[in-house]
Design an enzyme around this catalytic site. Structure first.
Site, PDB file in Angstrom:
ATOM      1  N   CYS A  24      68.678  78.107  59.820  1.00 51.27           N
ATOM      2  CA  CYS A  24      69.373  77.012  59.136  1.00 51.27           C
ATOM      3  C   CYS A  24      70.749  76.767  59.765  1.00 51.27           C
ATOM      4  O   CYS A  24      71.607  77.645  59.724  1.00 51.27           O
ATOM      5  CB  CYS A  24      69.471  77.393  57.655  1.00 51.27           C
ATOM      6  SG  CYS A  24      70.783  76.610  56.736  1.00 51.27           S
ATOM      7  N   CYS A  27      73.771  76.893  57.373  1.00 45.36           N
ATOM      8  CA  CYS A  27      74.050  78.280  56.964  1.00 45.36           C
ATOM      9  C   CYS A  27      74.989  78.949  57.959  1.00 45.36           C
ATOM     10  O   CYS A  27      75.875  79.703  57.578  1.00 45.36           O
ATOM     11  CB  CYS A  27      72.755  79.094  56.882  1.00 45.36           C
ATOM     12  SG  CYS A  27      71.569  78.445  55.695  1.00 45.36           S
TER      13      CYS A  27
END
Length: 99
Positions: A24, A27
């Protein structure tokens, strides 16, 4: 995992749980921001990172649909949650309301 997680979030110290995944992009942007939050709040806050791919039971228990999702717990209660990347000051302001 579940019982130790419950022990962690049952603390009367606020615990910010960062549900994330290795693949991600956002993230990865959030990680250094959370590091700054921890540096500023020191021992007033505990930050726990949970990889949703490795902890799918936990992710589904808290209905984490997207990553990153941050959930703030204190005394085992969910006080706040937010998906996506927030800036350091926004995160700190939320946490300070619950200290």
């Amino acid at each position: 995992m579940m019982s130790s997680f419950n022990d962690i979030i049952s603390s009367n110290q606020p615990v910010l749980v960062d549900f994330h995944a290795d693949w991600c992009g956002p993230c990865k942007m959030l990680a250094p921001i959370l590091k700054q939050v921890k540096e500023e709040l020191k021992d007033a806050l505990k930050i726990v990172k949970i990889d949703v791919d490795k902890n799918q039971v936990l992710a589904s228990k808290y209905q984490v649909r997207g990553v990153p999702t941050m959930i703030l717990f204190k005394n085992g209660k969910q006080l706040w949650r937010q998906s996506g990347v927030l800036q350091k000051n926004d995160i700190i302001n939320v946490i300070k309301q619950h200290l």
